[in-house]
Scaffold this motif. Structure first.
Motif, mmCIF file in Angstrom:
data_model
loop_
_atom_site.group_PDB
_atom_site.id
_atom_site.type_symbol
_atom_site.label_atom_id
_atom_site.label_comp_id
_atom_site.label_asym_id
_atom_site.label_seq_id
_atom_site.Cartn_x
_atom_site.Cartn_y
_atom_site.Cartn_z
ATOM 1 N N LEU A 182 -0.438 12.624 5.287
ATOM 2 C CA LEU A 182 -1.443 12.254 4.297
ATOM 3 C C LEU A 182 -1.135 10.877 3.695
ATOM 4 N N ILE A 183 0.151 10.599 3.481
ATOM 5 C CA ILE A 183 0.543 9.281 2.976
ATOM 6 C C ILE A 183 0.164 8.190 3.964
ATOM 7 N N ASP A 184 0.431 8.428 5.241
ATOM 8 C CA ASP A 184 0.076 7.440 6.264
ATOM 9 C C ASP A 184 -1.425 7.190 6.293
ATOM 10 N N GLU A 185 -2.198 8.240 6.149
ATOM 11 C CA GLU A 185 -3.656 8.076 6.165
ATOM 12 C C GLU A 185 -4.130 7.267 4.957
ATOM 13 N N GLU A 186 -3.541 7.521 3.793
ATOM 14 C CA GLU A 186 -3.940 6.788 2.599
ATOM 15 C C GLU A 186 -3.521 5.323 2.664
ATOM 16 N N VAL A 187 -2.346 5.059 3.225
ATOM 17 C CA VAL A 187 -1.909 3.673 3.382
ATOM 18 C C VAL A 187 -2.852 2.928 4.314
ATOM 19 N N ALA A 188 -3.200 3.563 5.435
ATOM 20 C CA ALA A 188 -4.134 2.936 6.371
ATOM 21 C C ALA A 188 -5.493 2.709 5.715
ATOM 22 N N ARG A 189 -5.945 3.639 4.878
ATOM 23 C CA ARG A 189 -7.242 3.474 4.204
ATOM 24 C C ARG A 189 -7.222 2.287 3.257
ATOM 25 N N LEU A 190 -6.162 2.162 2.457
ATOM 26 C CA LEU A 190 -6.079 1.054 1.511
ATOM 27 C C LEU A 190 -6.063 -0.299 2.231
ATOM 28 N N VAL A 191 -5.294 -0.381 3.307
ATOM 29 C CA VAL A 191 -5.218 -1.644 4.042
ATOM 30 C C VAL A 191 -6.554 -1.960 4.699
ATOM 31 N N ARG A 192 -7.190 -0.935 5.249
ATOM 32 C CA ARG A 192 -8.486 -1.150 5.910
ATOM 33 C C ARG A 192 -9.546 -1.580 4.896
ATOM 34 N N GLU A 193 -9.584 -0.953 3.748
ATOM 35 C CA GLU A 193 -10.558 -1.327 2.729
ATOM 36 C C GLU A 193 -10.312 -2.744 2.216
ATOM 37 N N ALA A 194 -9.033 -3.139 2.097
ATOM 38 C CA ALA A 194 -8.724 -4.503 1.666
ATOM 39 C C ALA A 194 -9.217 -5.515 2.693
ATOM 40 N N GLU A 195 -9.045 -5.202 3.982
ATOM 41 C CA GLU A 195 -9.531 -6.117 5.013
ATOM 42 C C GLU A 195 -11.050 -6.211 4.984
ATOM 43 N N GLU A 196 -11.733 -5.085 4.846
ATOM 44 C CA GLU A 196 -13.201 -5.100 4.799
ATOM 45 C C GLU A 196 -13.699 -5.900 3.604
ATOM 46 N N ARG A 197 -13.010 -5.777 2.472
ATOM 47 C CA ARG A 197 -13.408 -6.534 1.290
ATOM 48 C C ARG A 197 -13.220 -8.026 1.517
ATOM 49 N N ALA A 198 -12.068 -8.410 2.119
ATOM 50 C CA ALA A 198 -11.816 -9.822 2.384
ATOM 51 C C ALA A 198 -12.831 -10.383 3.370
ATOM 52 N N VAL A 199 -13.171 -9.626 4.390
ATOM 53 C CA VAL A 199 -14.166 -10.084 5.373
ATOM 54 C C VAL A 199 -15.515 -10.296 4.689
ATOM 55 N N ALA B 191 0.824 -1.204 0.000
ATOM 56 C CA ALA B 191 0.000 0.000 0.000
ATOM 57 C C ALA B 191 0.860 1.257 0.000
ATOM 58 N N GLY B 192 1.974 1.229 0.711
ATOM 59 C CA GLY B 192 2.863 2.386 0.731
ATOM 60 C C GLY B 192 3.429 2.697 -0.637
ATOM 61 N N ARG B 193 3.809 1.681 -1.400
ATOM 62 C CA ARG B 193 4.325 1.926 -2.738
ATOM 63 C C ARG B 193 3.213 2.368 -3.689
ATOM 64 N N SER C 213 -3.277 7.031 -5.339
ATOM 65 C CA SER C 213 -4.092 7.574 -4.257
ATOM 66 C C SER C 213 -4.810 8.826 -4.747
ATOM 67 N N PRO C 214 -6.163 8.877 -4.682
ATOM 68 C CA PRO C 214 -6.878 10.093 -5.094
ATOM 69 C C PRO C 214 -6.521 11.305 -4.245
ATOM 70 N N ALA C 215 -6.162 11.085 -2.992
ATOM 71 C CA ALA C 215 -5.860 12.216 -2.111
ATOM 72 C C ALA C 215 -4.562 12.909 -2.522
ATOM 73 N N LEU C 216 -3.550 12.168 -2.939
ATOM 74 C CA LEU C 216 -2.273 12.762 -3.328
ATOM 75 C C LEU C 216 -2.215 13.068 -4.816
ATOM 76 N N GLY C 217 -2.978 12.330 -5.605
ATOM 77 C CA GLY C 217 -2.947 12.578 -7.038
ATOM 78 C C GLY C 217 -1.754 11.919 -7.698
ATOM 79 N N PRO C 218 -1.533 12.229 -8.967
ATOM 80 C CA PRO C 218 -0.449 11.595 -9.738
ATOM 81 C C PRO C 218 0.916 12.195 -9.429
ATOM 82 N N VAL C 219 1.327 12.033 -8.194
ATOM 83 C CA VAL C 219 2.630 12.543 -7.758
ATOM 84 C C VAL C 219 3.425 11.370 -7.204
ATOM 85 N N GLY C 220 4.665 11.213 -7.668
ATOM 86 C CA GLY C 220 5.522 10.135 -7.187
ATOM 87 C C GLY C 220 6.530 10.641 -6.186
#
Length: 643
Positions: free
Chosen positions: A581-598, A534-536, A544-551
């Motif tokens: 903001l990066i930390d928040e987006e990483v946590a969101r992606l991981v949380r959404e993946a867990e909710e989907r798996a559940v 998720a961090g990468r 990430s929509p929050a950060l946009g197309p920035v590497g």
């Protein structure tokens, strides 16, 4: 519990089998001085000293008993005697022979003097402490001192002679010189790498026929830098270049230039290029050049100064030799980001050749090369094994075959089977199978539920790699594993694939939440892997929509080589607010993946329970069993995917 998911890379490596040796007749070597000869003189001197000392203390003449001595006196055969105060007698017979004897002190005065006078024997008195008695102790003290002094003088001269030769040899190059007739490796022995061999072959052609390039005014490359991960066969390709070019090949490692003496490294560089000029056209190969060609600057200590002098001499030599002389420098490294920019500019290392990890087709060819001297069963299919080993280098594949051979010997077999290769792959990826690591019944059930969650989510996510095997047998640090095999070699990863990959990573934890209502420590590795992915996605790939197309990638070349940079996070090119903001987006992606798996596992709860029961009973199942369990389940909501 871990999920054995290994992202395939687009890299390459080959292995070679040497051909028949073609050694030219060697001239007779100069006779070597035996190791014992330098010690011959001291040993002879010591032996002479011992012999002289024994002679000094040994009395001259025959030793007579006291009775025999009296008999010769009565017979009138004794001419002269010397008697000391301790009863020691040394005399001479009338026929010229000498003798010695001793008067027993217990007899007292026996009238010996009268007997000697009656027979006209000359009697002399001698003192045991006088005369020449001081010679023995003096010799005993002086002779060892003389011998030790002579020994020290001799060893000192030998050391000086050796040191004078050694000092002249310290600055000599330690390159291993391989003449034109000796290299046996060819490009045909290197599996795959067609693009790399094509680029390198121009160097070979330049060394063989430089006139072709001179006609059109083209100049051959001065240097070729081979860059790639460890184990990809850079040194092997260099040996193949030497074999194809049929020219002298001077091989040396970067660490051979580094020495404790200041200026030695630069001297060895000069000597290396002098040797190459004498043998031109020739090839110089410097392995692990980052040991001597690291970036200059920073804190300067003694070692750094010596390394910089060596690098400066290398730069000067690469600029200084005549290009028409036919000298090409090959170098190899897996850390190109550590090299000094002056070393990489055109005119020094003109070409940079990337030697990547092998793709699926190349892995099959490498496996076939390494298996030439091994006995294989008919069920071995190199294409299947290559498909199951994404990201393996040539060295990894060689190790895989060796582990398979060891597994076959352990089973008292004489051929390597597909099962041996499968077990060897598990050992390489997961570690040794822990047969003594007995799980409690509740732990065994928890591991089965965890791995069933991984397998079912992988089967339900449309872009996830297919499941190959699921096991709850402990291996290394893992209590169980779910192995996935990609259907084809991937070079790009879509956002959908990465999202499914996150869900599969968290499938084990999701299964624990669905069945037991709580998580466990078994998901630690899964969480770490999901967070990294998720961090990468957020920092590197702009997903990430929050950060946009920035590497915000900070590792550069290291990422291209399939490695993580050691200093990632130490020099972030963004602010603390962006990091939050990066930390928040990483946590969101991981949380959404867990909710989907559940959600997926709740919709397929009967299949989850059935698969966990099968794993508890059989311990290991393959991917077809997972699909069969899903087909037998009644219709239910997909929750985000279909089997």
């Amino acid at each position: 519990m871990i999920t054995a998911v290994r992202l395939p890379g687009r890299h390459a490596t080959r292995s070679a089998k040497p051909g028949p040796p073609r050694e030219p007749p060697k001239p007779p070597a100069a006779p070597r001085t035996p190791a014992w000869r330098p010690w011959l003189l001291p040993i002879v001197l010591i032996a002479v000293f011992v012999l002289l000392l024994s002679r000094l203390h040994q009395p001259s003449g025959a030793v007579l008993s006291y009775s025999a001595f009296l008999g010769k006196v009565n017979a009138g055969q004794v001419k002269v005697v010397d008697i000391d105060d301790k009863g020691a007698v040394a005399g001479k017979l009338k026929d010229g022979r000498e003798f010695t004897t001793r008067i027993p002190t217990a007899l007292g005065n026996t009238g010996l003097e009268n007997q000697l006078r009656d027979k006209n024997v000359d009697i002399n008195a001698a003192s045991s402490n006088g005369g020449a008695s001081w010679v023995g102790p003096l010799a005993f003290v002086l002779l060892p001192l003389f011998l030790l002094g002579a020994l020290f003088l001799w060893t000192g001269r030998q050391a000086a002679r050796t040191l004078s030769g050694g000092l002249s040899g310290i600055g000599r190059s330690r390159a291993k010189i391989i003449e034109a007739e000796r290299p046996t490796t060819r490009f045909d022995d290197v599996a795959g790498y067609e693009g790399v061999k094509q680029e390198i072959s121009e160097v070979v052609d330049f060394l063989r026929r430089p006139e072709r390039y001179a006609v059109v005014g083209a100049q051959g490359p001065r240097g070729v830098l081979m860059v790639g991960p460890p184990g990809t066969g850079k040194t092997l390709i260099a040996r193949a270049v030497a074999g194809e070019a049929a020219v002298p090949f001077l091989s040396v490692t970067g660490s051979a230039f580094v020495e404790m003496f200041v200026g030695v490294g630069a001297s060895r560089v000069r000597d290396l290029f002098d040797e190459a000029r004498k043998r031109a056209p020739s090839i110089i190969f410097i392995d692990e050049i980052d040991a001597v060609g690291s970036r200059r600057g920073g804190i300067r200590l003694g070692g750094n100064d010596e390394r910089e002098q060596t690098l400066n001499q290398l730069l000067a030599e690469m600029d200084g030799f005549d290009q028409s002389s036919g000298i090409v420098v090959l170098a190899a490294t897996n850390r190109p980001e550590a090299l000094d920019p002056a070393l990489l500019r055109p005119g020094r290392f003109d070409r940079h050749v990337t030697v990547p990890l092998p793709n699926q087709t190349e892995r099959a060819a490498i496996l076939a090369v390494h298996a030439r001297d091994k006995k294989l069963a008919p069920d071995v299919d190199w294409n299947i094994i290559a498909r199951a080993t994404p990201g393996f280098s040539g060295a990894d594949l060689a190790n895989l075959l060796n582990e398979a051979a060891i597994h076959a010997v352990r089973a008292s077999a004489t051929v390597i089977t597909a099962r041996d290769l499968d077990s060897a792959r598990d050992r390489v990826l997961l570690g040794r199978r822990e047969t003594s690591n007995a799980l409690l019944p509740e732990e065994r059930q928890a591991v089965a539920v965890h791995e069933s969650g991984h397998a079912l989510v992988a089967a339900l996510c449309p872009q996830a790699d297919p499941v190959a095997k699921v096991t709850i047998l402990p291996s290394g640090p893992a209590l169980g594993a779910t192995e996935q095999l990609p259907e084809a070699e991937r070079h790009l990863y879509s956002e959908g694939y990465l999202t499914d990959l996150l869900a599969v990573r968290l499938g084990g934890r999701a299964a624990e939440l669905v069945v037991f209502g709580e998580g466990s420590t078994g998901a630690a590795d899964d969480l770490a892997g999901a967070t990294q992915i998720a961090g990468r996605m957020v920092r590197d790939f702009g997903l990430s929509p929050a950060l946009g197309p920035v590497g915000y990638a900070t590792t550069g070349v290291a990422h291209r080589l399939g490695e993580e940079g050691p200093g990632e996070g130490l020099h972030r090119p963004y602010s603390e607010q962006t990091q939050r903001l990066i930390d928040e987006e990483v946590a969101r992606l991981v949380r959404e993946a867990e909710e989907r798996a559940v959600a997926l596992l709740r919709d397929h709860r009967p299949a989850l329970d059935r698969l966990a029961d099968l794993l508890t009973t059989r311990e290991t199942i393959d991917g077809t069993v997972v699909l069969d369990v899903l087909r037998q389940q009644p219709e239910a909501g997909t929750g985000g995917g279909t089997p």
